[in-house]
Scaffold this active site. Structure first.
Site, PDB file in Angstrom:
ATOM      1  N   CYS A  31     -57.368 132.610  35.076  1.00 44.87           N
ATOM      2  CA  CYS A  31     -56.328 131.459  35.485  1.00 44.87           C
ATOM      3  C   CYS A  31     -54.563 132.122  35.833  1.00 44.87           C
ATOM      4  CB  CYS A  31     -56.356 130.490  34.278  1.00 44.87           C
ATOM      5  SG  CYS A  31     -54.608 129.823  34.883  1.00 44.87           S
ATOM      6  N   CYS A  46     -48.716 130.033  29.479  1.00 49.10           N
ATOM      7  CA  CYS A  46     -49.412 128.458  29.692  1.00 49.10           C
ATOM      8  C   CYS A  46     -50.596 128.188  27.436  1.00 49.10           C
ATOM      9  CB  CYS A  46     -51.022 127.966  30.625  1.00 49.10           C
ATOM     10  SG  CYS A  46     -51.416 126.138  29.664  1.00 49.10           S
ATOM     11  N   CYS A  57     -54.822 126.658  26.644  1.00 48.01           N
ATOM     12  CA  CYS A  57     -55.985 128.116  26.492  1.00 48.01           C
ATOM     13  C   CYS A  57     -55.865 129.006  26.219  1.00 48.01           C
ATOM     14  CB  CYS A  57     -57.036 128.122  27.821  1.00 48.01           C
ATOM     15  SG  CYS A  57     -57.652 127.813  28.697  1.00 48.01           S
ATOM     16  N   CYS A  78     -55.310 123.635  37.234  1.00 50.78           N
ATOM     17  CA  CYS A  78     -56.125 123.580  35.649  1.00 50.78           C
ATOM     18  C   CYS A  78     -57.430 124.074  36.262  1.00 50.78           C
ATOM     19  CB  CYS A  78     -55.171 122.595  35.347  1.00 50.78           C
ATOM     20  SG  CYS A  78     -55.552 122.826  33.103  1.00 50.78           S
ATOM     21  N   GLN A 122     -64.317 111.375  23.476  1.00 52.55           N
ATOM     22  CA  GLN A 122     -64.509 113.007  24.534  1.00 52.55           C
ATOM     23  C   GLN A 122     -64.198 113.806  25.720  1.00 52.55           C
ATOM     24  OE1 GLN A 122     -65.080 114.854  21.123  1.00 52.55           O
ATOM     25  NE2 GLN A 122     -66.691 113.363  20.013  1.00 52.55           N
ATOM     26  N   TYR A 162     -64.983 106.349  11.471  1.00 54.03           N
ATOM     27  CA  TYR A 162     -64.198 106.881  12.496  1.00 54.03           C
ATOM     28  C   TYR A 162     -65.094 107.228  13.930  1.00 54.03           C
ATOM     29  CZ  TYR A 162     -62.472 109.681   8.306  1.00 54.03           C
ATOM     30  OH  TYR A 162     -62.192 109.846   7.191  1.00 54.03           O
ATOM     31  N   GLU A 166     -62.879 101.777  12.343  1.00 54.47           N
ATOM     32  CA  GLU A 166     -61.718 102.714  12.918  1.00 54.47           C
ATOM     33  C   GLU A 166     -60.334 102.219  13.093  1.00 54.47           C
ATOM     34  OE1 GLU A 166     -61.482 105.622  16.136  1.00 54.47           O
ATOM     35  OE2 GLU A 166     -60.201 104.611  15.741  1.00 54.47           O
ATOM     36  N   ASP A 217     -66.717 111.102  11.872  1.00 53.90           N
ATOM     37  CA  ASP A 217     -66.849 111.770  12.813  1.00 53.90           C
ATOM     38  C   ASP A 217     -64.670 111.727  12.827  1.00 53.90           C
ATOM     39  OD1 ASP A 217     -66.587 113.234  15.219  1.00 53.90           O
ATOM     40  OD2 ASP A 217     -67.155 111.836  16.633  1.00 53.90           O
ATOM     41  N   CYS A 272     -64.442 118.635  14.512  1.00 52.36           N
ATOM     42  CA  CYS A 272     -64.392 119.690  15.597  1.00 52.36           C
ATOM     43  C   CYS A 272     -63.194 120.602  14.173  1.00 52.36           C
ATOM     44  CB  CYS A 272     -63.308 118.931  16.623  1.00 52.36           C
ATOM     45  SG  CYS A 272     -62.116 117.683  15.602  1.00 52.36           S
TER      46      CYS A 272
HETATM   47  C1  LIG Z   1     -63.011 112.856  16.828  1.00 52.43           C
HETATM   48  S1  LIG Z   1     -62.659 110.384  17.448  1.00 52.43           S
HETATM   49  C2  LIG Z   1     -64.363 110.416  17.147  1.00 52.43           C
HETATM   50  C3  LIG Z   1     -64.259 109.277  17.383  1.00 52.43           C
HETATM   51  C4  LIG Z   1     -66.124 108.512  18.068  1.00 52.43           C
HETATM   52  N1  LIG Z   1     -67.036 109.491  16.809  1.00 52.43           N
HETATM   53  C5  LIG Z   1     -66.123 109.468  19.568  1.00 52.43           C
HETATM   54  O1  LIG Z   1     -67.469 110.038  19.387  1.00 52.43           O
HETATM   55  O2  LIG Z   1     -65.941 109.206  20.545  1.00 52.43           O
HETATM   56  C6  LIG Z   1     -62.766 110.070  15.784  1.00 52.43           C
HETATM   57  C7  LIG Z   1     -61.882 108.682  15.330  1.00 52.43           C
HETATM   58  O3  LIG Z   1     -60.953 108.286  14.946  1.00 52.43           O
HETATM   59  C8  LIG Z   1     -60.007 107.592  13.902  1.00 52.43           C
HETATM   60  N2  LIG Z   1     -59.142 107.745  12.893  1.00 52.43           N
HETATM   61  C9  LIG Z   1     -58.833 108.981  12.642  1.00 52.43           C
HETATM   62  N3  LIG Z   1     -58.225 108.108  11.520  1.00 52.43           N
HETATM   63  C10 LIG Z   1     -58.226 107.472  11.201  1.00 52.43           C
HETATM   64  C11 LIG Z   1     -58.691 107.263   9.741  1.00 52.43           C
HETATM   65  N4  LIG Z   1     -58.277 107.355   8.678  1.00 52.43           N
HETATM   66  N5  LIG Z   1     -59.078 106.068   9.520  1.00 52.43           N
HETATM   67  C12 LIG Z   1     -60.146 104.991  10.688  1.00 52.43           C
HETATM   68  N6  LIG Z   1     -60.442 105.172  11.482  1.00 52.43           N
HETATM   69  C13 LIG Z   1     -59.354 106.791  11.853  1.00 52.43           C
HETATM   70  C14 LIG Z   1     -59.546 107.485  15.644  1.00 52.43           C
HETATM   71  O4  LIG Z   1     -58.468 107.073  16.423  1.00 52.43           O
HETATM   72  C15 LIG Z   1     -60.480 108.668  16.860  1.00 52.43           C
HETATM   73  O5  LIG Z   1     -61.027 107.199  17.251  1.00 52.43           O
END
Ligand SMILES: C[S@@+](CC[C@H](N)C(=O)[O-])C[C@H]1O[C@@H](n2cnc3c(N)ncnc32)[C@H](O)[C@@H]1O
Length: 418
Positions: free
Chosen positions: A72, A78, A81, A154, A251, A280, A301, A347, A374
């Site tokens: 790039c 930038c 990356c 990009c 994602q 989450y 969520e 997650d 992550c």
């Molecule tokens: C990494 S994403 C994962 C979403 C889902 N598992 C997916 O694969 O699309 C994390 C999610 O957790 C939510 N989140 C963050 N902090 C939170 C909390 N304290 N309680 C509930 N949800 C939360 C965010 O809004 C987001 O939607």
């Protein structure tokens, strides 16, 4: 004594967490911008702190066999990356090693099974970008600053997003007059544009420009208000359909996301009889994919738009064994403390799971936990707590969700010790 703006001979011996080269001059650790293991030459020192210094290579006696010309043209400035100067196969090895190091140093796990990292396309994979705007400038922030690097392409974003970036540059030049702050573009099955502006006045010009120039826009919002189309787009995963609003999480790498979801389902054993919690849960993708096999699922969520999407997604896909709770996991999980739960899938965002939630999970006492992360550092911290309380770490599968950057995703399987 090391001095700023002076040059020193160095050999790079490793890479730190964000991918920068690591070397030592006398007893001082020096982080070297874009340095790779086995690079040797002179480093110019740009910053000195109490325990470490920073610098950049100004000449080489030997270059690492991992090095490549960054594809790039904006890479050196930038902030999007940070590994384009490294061969892709070595980026993957760096990420596997980063996970192993976090699990050993932070988690105290010495013999964990870490599978080979799963990957897909290394370029043109992102389905979402947020461009920064200032006056007529449009681009991404420079590394570690709030200054904009102007870009017109990009190489980690998909082709459609690149087409739109070029068109938006024209629009910003003609109409912006300092109004827009950022523009989010999301495209995989359908196109969504969401603009953050200092005022709401440009909406008719904005809509006219965008719908004239760009075909098939499904949703345009300005300062979180819909000004064209619907307040959602629809995305497909296999034969399932998912509604997704501008403020809901999804994602960024569809091909790797699908592989990650498959591994998550594979980890949930004897799924047909299971009662599962999906913490989450975002727009309910994992809950709904699991529900097709499991006895029942409850998702939690905190973002309202995401839970609303998740509830709609049940009806769209004809699912009737899932319930979603809107709230923070740390509070809502208390409601489920007395329930019988077989498997918890979680997650969380980069900061991981808070201690109170981990305590509640331990009280709920599921047979199995599948932890998607992550951030290897917070993952290792949380796994240490779970392993000190009856959970055994069985295996870790890394995924290259974010090629050309230092970030990496993992799915981890834990079982209750017998
Ligand atoms: C990494 S994403 C994962 C979403 C889902 N598992 C997916 O694969 O699309 C994390 C999610 O957790 C939510 N989140 C963050 N902090 C939170 C909390 N304290 N309680 C509930 N949800 C939360 C965010 O809004 C987001 O939607």
């Amino acid at each position: 004594m090391m001095e700023i703006n002076e040059k020193y001979k160095v050999k790079i011996t490793g890479q730190e967490n964000s991918g920068q080269g690591v070397s030592k001059i006398d007893d001082m650790i020096v982080f070297v911008e874009n340095g790779l293991p086995d690079d040797e030459g002179e480093v110019l020192i740009t910053e000195i702190k109490k325990n470490y210094a920073r610098g950049r290579m100004v000449s080489f006696n030997q270059t690492s066999s991992s090095k490549q010309e960054a594809p790039c043209p904006f890479y050196n400035e930038c902030g999007g990356c940070d590994l384009q100067h490294q061969l892709y196969k070595d980026q993957l090895a760096f990420k596997e090693d980063k996970i192993k190091t976090a699990l050993t140093r932070i988690g105290g796990f010495n013999n964990v099974l870490i599978n080979k990292i799963i990957f897909d396309e290394q370029f043109y994979y992102r389905n979402k970008v947020t461009l920064k705007v200032d006056g007529e400038q449009l681009g991404f922030y420079k590394r570690n600053t709030n200054e904009i690097v102007e870009i017109d392409n990009c190489i980690i974003s998909n082709e459609k997003i690149n087409e739109i970036i070029k068109m938006l540059k024209t629009f910003v030049r003609h109409y912006n007059k300092n109004n827009f702050k950022s523009i989010m573009i999301r495209y995989s099955d359908a196109l969504m544009i969401s603009v953050d502006s200092r005022n709401d006045k440009l909406s008719s010009e904005l809509v006219a420009f965008l719908i004239n120039k760009i075909s098939n826009i499904k949703s345009i919002s300005l300062n979180n208000k819909i000004i064209y189309g619907e307040n959602y787009i629809e995305e497909k995963i296999d034969n399932l359909t998912f509604k997704l609003s501008p403020t809901s999480f999804y994602q960024v790498n569809i091909n790797v996301m699908k592989k990650l979801y498959c591994k998550t389902i594979e980890y949930v054993t004897k799924i047909e009889n299971k009662t599962i919690l999906d913490l989450y849960c975002g727009i309910g993708t994992i809950s709904i994919l699991l529900a097709n096999h499991a006895k029942s699922v409850v998702g939690i969520e905190m973002v309202k738009s995401a839970v609303d999407n998740a509830i709609d997604n049940l009806a769209i896909n004809g699912i009737n064994n899932v319930m979603f709770i809107h709230g923070k996991v740390e509070k809502s999980l208390d409601l489920l403390e007395e329930e019988t739960v077989d498997t918890i899938v979680m997650d969380p965002p980069r900061n991981g799971v808070d201690k109170k939630t981990l305590d509640t999970i331990i009280k709920i006492n599921p047979q199995q936990i599948v932890y998607i992360s992550c951030n290897p550092a917070t993952l290792a911290r949380d796994l240490k707590i779970l392993s000190e309380h009856k959970y055994e770490l069985v295996e870790v599968t890394p995924f290259d969700m974010f090629p050309q950057t230092n970030h990496v995703e993992c799915v981890v399987l834990l079982y209750k010790k017998s």
